[in-house]
Scaffold this motif. Structure first.
Motif, PDB file in Angstrom:
ATOM      1  N   HIS A 260      67.536  56.851   5.649  1.00 23.89           N
ATOM      2  CA  HIS A 260      66.840  55.678   6.186  1.00 23.89           C
ATOM      3  C   HIS A 260      67.054  55.513   7.692  1.00 23.89           C
ATOM      4  O   HIS A 260      66.086  55.349   8.447  1.00 23.89           O
ATOM      5  N   TYR A 261      68.301  55.564   8.137  1.00 24.90           N
ATOM      6  CA  TYR A 261      68.608  55.250   9.528  1.00 24.90           C
ATOM      7  C   TYR A 261      68.561  56.448  10.469  1.00 24.90           C
ATOM      8  O   TYR A 261      68.287  56.291  11.660  1.00 24.90           O
ATOM      9  N   LEU A 262      68.853  57.640   9.961  1.00 30.42           N
ATOM     10  CA  LEU A 262      68.965  58.807  10.837  1.00 30.42           C
ATOM     11  C   LEU A 262      67.900  59.867  10.592  1.00 30.42           C
ATOM     12  O   LEU A 262      67.876  60.879  11.275  1.00 30.42           O
ATOM     13  N   ASP A 263      67.062  59.657   9.593  1.00 28.29           N
ATOM     14  CA  ASP A 263      66.024  60.615   9.251  1.00 28.29           C
ATOM     15  C   ASP A 263      66.603  61.983   8.892  1.00 28.29           C
ATOM     16  O   ASP A 263      66.035  63.020   9.208  1.00 28.29           O
ATOM     17  N   VAL A 264      67.770  61.962   8.242  1.00 25.85           N
ATOM     18  CA  VAL A 264      68.400  63.174   7.727  1.00 25.85           C
ATOM     19  C   VAL A 264      68.522  62.974   6.225  1.00 25.85           C
ATOM     20  O   VAL A 264      69.350  62.204   5.760  1.00 25.85           O
ATOM     21  N   ASP A 265      67.671  63.641   5.464  1.00 28.94           N
ATOM     22  CA  ASP A 265      67.614  63.421   4.023  1.00 28.94           C
ATOM     23  C   ASP A 265      68.320  64.552   3.288  1.00 28.94           C
ATOM     24  O   ASP A 265      67.764  65.635   3.110  1.00 28.94           O
ATOM     25  N   LEU A 266      69.548  64.294   2.872  1.00 27.48           N
ATOM     26  CA  LEU A 266      70.335  65.291   2.159  1.00 27.48           C
ATOM     27  C   LEU A 266      70.301  65.069   0.653  1.00 27.48           C
ATOM     28  O   LEU A 266      71.076  65.653  -0.082  1.00 27.48           O
ATOM     29  N   ARG A 267      69.362  64.242   0.198  1.00 25.31           N
ATOM     30  CA  ARG A 267      69.257  63.977  -1.238  1.00 25.31           C
ATOM     31  C   ARG A 267      68.636  65.148  -1.978  1.00 25.31           C
ATOM     32  O   ARG A 267      68.772  65.261  -3.188  1.00 25.31           O
ATOM     33  N   GLU A 268      67.958  66.026  -1.273  1.00 26.00           N
ATOM     34  CA  GLU A 268      67.338  67.203  -1.883  1.00 26.00           C
ATOM     35  C   GLU A 268      68.284  68.400  -1.780  1.00 26.00           C
ATOM     36  O   GLU A 268      68.839  68.652  -0.708  1.00 26.00           O
ATOM     37  N   PRO A 269      68.469  69.159  -2.864  1.00 23.43           N
ATOM     38  CA  PRO A 269      69.396  70.293  -2.846  1.00 23.43           C
ATOM     39  C   PRO A 269      69.106  71.310  -1.742  1.00 23.43           C
ATOM     40  O   PRO A 269      70.046  71.855  -1.157  1.00 23.43           O
ATOM     41  N   ASP A 270      67.838  71.571  -1.451  1.00 27.01           N
ATOM     42  CA  ASP A 270      67.520  72.539  -0.400  1.00 27.01           C
ATOM     43  C   ASP A 270      68.010  72.070   0.968  1.00 27.01           C
ATOM     44  O   ASP A 270      68.512  72.865   1.761  1.00 27.01           O
ATOM     45  N   ALA A 271      67.868  70.791   1.250  1.00 34.88           N
ATOM     46  CA  ALA A 271      68.345  70.245   2.524  1.00 34.88           C
ATOM     47  C   ALA A 271      69.868  70.212   2.553  1.00 34.88           C
ATOM     48  O   ALA A 271      70.498  70.561   3.563  1.00 34.88           O
ATOM     49  N   LEU A 272      70.465  69.807   1.467  1.00 33.94           N
ATOM     50  CA  LEU A 272      71.920  69.694   1.371  1.00 33.94           C
ATOM     51  C   LEU A 272      72.610  71.040   1.561  1.00 33.94           C
ATOM     52  O   LEU A 272      73.714  71.117   2.105  1.00 33.94           O
ATOM     53  N   ALA A 273      71.944  72.122   1.180  1.00 32.30           N
ATOM     54  CA  ALA A 273      72.527  73.465   1.274  1.00 32.30           C
ATOM     55  C   ALA A 273      72.860  73.857   2.711  1.00 32.30           C
ATOM     56  O   ALA A 273      73.696  74.733   2.930  1.00 32.30           O
ATOM     57  N   GLY A 274      72.257  73.201   3.686  1.00 34.48           N
ATOM     58  CA  GLY A 274      72.507  73.521   5.084  1.00 34.48           C
ATOM     59  C   GLY A 274      73.621  72.706   5.721  1.00 34.48           C
ATOM     60  O   GLY A 274      73.812  72.762   6.934  1.00 34.48           O
ATOM     61  N   TRP A 275      74.371  71.956   4.918  1.00 36.74           N
ATOM     62  CA  TRP A 275      75.402  71.066   5.449  1.00 36.74           C
ATOM     63  C   TRP A 275      76.731  71.285   4.739  1.00 36.74           C
ATOM     64  O   TRP A 275      76.780  71.550   3.550  1.00 36.74           O
ATOM     65  N   GLN A 276      77.805  71.135   5.477  1.00 37.86           N
ATOM     66  CA  GLN A 276      79.155  71.186   4.929  1.00 37.86           C
ATOM     67  C   GLN A 276      79.619  69.743   4.762  1.00 37.86           C
ATOM     68  O   GLN A 276      79.627  68.973   5.732  1.00 37.86           O
ATOM     69  N   LEU A 277      79.982  69.364   3.539  1.00 36.49           N
ATOM     70  CA  LEU A 277      80.399  67.991   3.266  1.00 36.49           C
ATOM     71  C   LEU A 277      81.917  67.877   3.334  1.00 36.49           C
ATOM     72  O   LEU A 277      82.638  68.788   2.933  1.00 36.49           O
ATOM     73  N   GLN A 278      82.373  66.734   3.853  1.00 31.41           N
ATOM     74  CA  GLN A 278      83.799  66.434   3.909  1.00 31.41           C
ATOM     75  C   GLN A 278      84.004  65.034   3.355  1.00 31.41           C
ATOM     76  O   GLN A 278      83.150  64.172   3.525  1.00 31.41           O
ATOM     77  N   GLU A 279      85.145  64.819   2.715  1.00 36.17           N
ATOM     78  CA  GLU A 279      85.444  63.495   2.191  1.00 36.17           C
ATOM     79  C   GLU A 279      86.941  63.250   2.250  1.00 36.17           C
ATOM     80  O   GLU A 279      87.737  64.180   2.121  1.00 36.17           O
ATOM     81  N   ALA A 280      87.283  62.001   2.467  1.00 26.04           N
ATOM     82  CA  ALA A 280      88.681  61.575   2.458  1.00 26.04           C
ATOM     83  C   ALA A 280      88.717  60.166   1.900  1.00 26.04           C
ATOM     84  O   ALA A 280      87.917  59.317   2.296  1.00 26.04           O
ATOM     85  N   ALA A 281      89.626  59.955   0.981  1.00 28.34           N
ATOM     86  CA  ALA A 281      89.764  58.625   0.387  1.00 28.34           C
ATOM     87  C   ALA A 281      90.973  57.930   0.998  1.00 28.34           C
ATOM     88  O   ALA A 281      92.009  58.552   1.237  1.00 28.34           O
ATOM     89  N   GLY A 282      90.825  56.658   1.259  1.00 27.22           N
ATOM     90  CA  GLY A 282      91.912  55.828   1.740  1.00 27.22           C
ATOM     91  C   GLY A 282      92.017  54.608   0.856  1.00 27.22           C
ATOM     92  O   GLY A 282      91.255  54.467  -0.112  1.00 27.22           O
ATOM     93  N   PRO A 283      92.922  53.712   1.176  1.00 25.03           N
ATOM     94  CA  PRO A 283      93.069  52.508   0.352  1.00 25.03           C
ATOM     95  C   PRO A 283      91.838  51.605   0.460  1.00 25.03           C
ATOM     96  O   PRO A 283      91.607  50.985   1.490  1.00 25.03           O
ATOM     97  N   GLY A 284      90.998  51.621  -0.581  1.00 21.73           N
ATOM     98  CA  GLY A 284      89.818  50.770  -0.614  1.00 21.73           C
ATOM     99  C   GLY A 284      88.591  51.337   0.066  1.00 21.73           C
ATOM    100  O   GLY A 284      87.588  50.646   0.202  1.00 21.73           O
ATOM    101  N   PHE A 285      88.638  52.588   0.499  1.00 24.54           N
ATOM    102  CA  PHE A 285      87.462  53.167   1.155  1.00 24.54           C
ATOM    103  C   PHE A 285      87.410  54.674   0.964  1.00 24.54           C
ATOM    104  O   PHE A 285      88.399  55.316   0.646  1.00 24.54           O
ATOM    105  N   CYS A 286      86.211  55.217   1.167  1.00 21.34           N
ATOM    106  CA  CYS A 286      85.992  56.657   1.248  1.00 21.34           C
ATOM    107  C   CYS A 286      85.334  56.936   2.594  1.00 21.34           C
ATOM    108  O   CYS A 286      84.432  56.214   3.009  1.00 21.34           O
ATOM    109  N   LEU A 287      85.785  57.961   3.264  1.00 27.57           N
ATOM    110  CA  LEU A 287      85.182  58.424   4.503  1.00 27.57           C
ATOM    111  C   LEU A 287      84.431  59.696   4.154  1.00 27.57           C
ATOM    112  O   LEU A 287      85.027  60.662   3.675  1.00 27.57           O
ATOM    113  N   LEU A 288      83.116  59.674   4.326  1.00 30.42           N
ATOM    114  CA  LEU A 288      82.261  60.792   3.940  1.00 30.42           C
ATOM    115  C   LEU A 288      81.589  61.362   5.177  1.00 30.42           C
ATOM    116  O   LEU A 288      81.094  60.611   6.018  1.00 30.42           O
TER     117      LEU A 288
END
Length: 146
Positions: A75-103
């Motif tokens: 919506h805000y950045l016009d980067v749609d990673l909801r489709e598997p083909d688009a997502l395949a071009g990105w490396q995802l990172q995640e970290a969980a903290g107390p009460g939050f996730c950083l994605l």
């Protein structure tokens, strides 16, 4: 080493000129430092990030956080990673903290390109990530929530 990219990259699509400029700048550095080790602190434009409040860091909550994040980036950045083909071009990172996730997401063209350049000069990349990640990790580890 701090690597800056144009402010519009990657959120406005694959700007191959900006990518080539970033890889060329790193290639120049690597050529002057063959066989060395480095840490690459990526500028803010090199990655996408979202903080999502969560009650727990379980798989269900994490999946919901990713879905919410993908919707926001589309919506805000016009980067749609909801489709598997688009997502395949990105490396995802995640970290969980107390009460939050950083994605986060980094274009594979950037991260793999930088590693290829380094490998070509015998340079070892010990760490690569957003410039602010180390400071955040230290603050979370120390319990400083200011």
């Amino acid at each position: 080493m701090y690597l800056a990219l144009p402010a519009h990259w990657p959120v406005q699509g694959e700007d191959t000129q900006a990518l080539e400029e970033a890889l060329s700048a790193f290639d120049d550095w690597c050529a002057r430092h063959p066989g060395e080790r480095c840490e690459l602190a990526l500028g803010a434009a090199a990655t996408l990030w979202q903080v999502v409040q969560t009650e727990r860091a379980g798989a269900e909550d994490l999946a919901a956080a990713w879905a919410q994040t993908f919707d926001r980036w589309a919506h805000y950045l016009d980067v749609d990673l909801r489709e598997p083909d688009a997502l395949a071009g990105w490396q995802l990172q995640e970290a969980a903290g107390p009460g939050f996730c950083l994605l986060g997401a980094t274009p594979l063209s950037l991260s793999l390109g930088l590693l290829d350049v380094a490998r070509g000069h015998g340079v070892k990349v010990d760490w690569m990530g957003p410039w602010w990640a180390r400071g955040l990790a230290r603050a979370l580890a120390s319990g400083d929530r200011k």
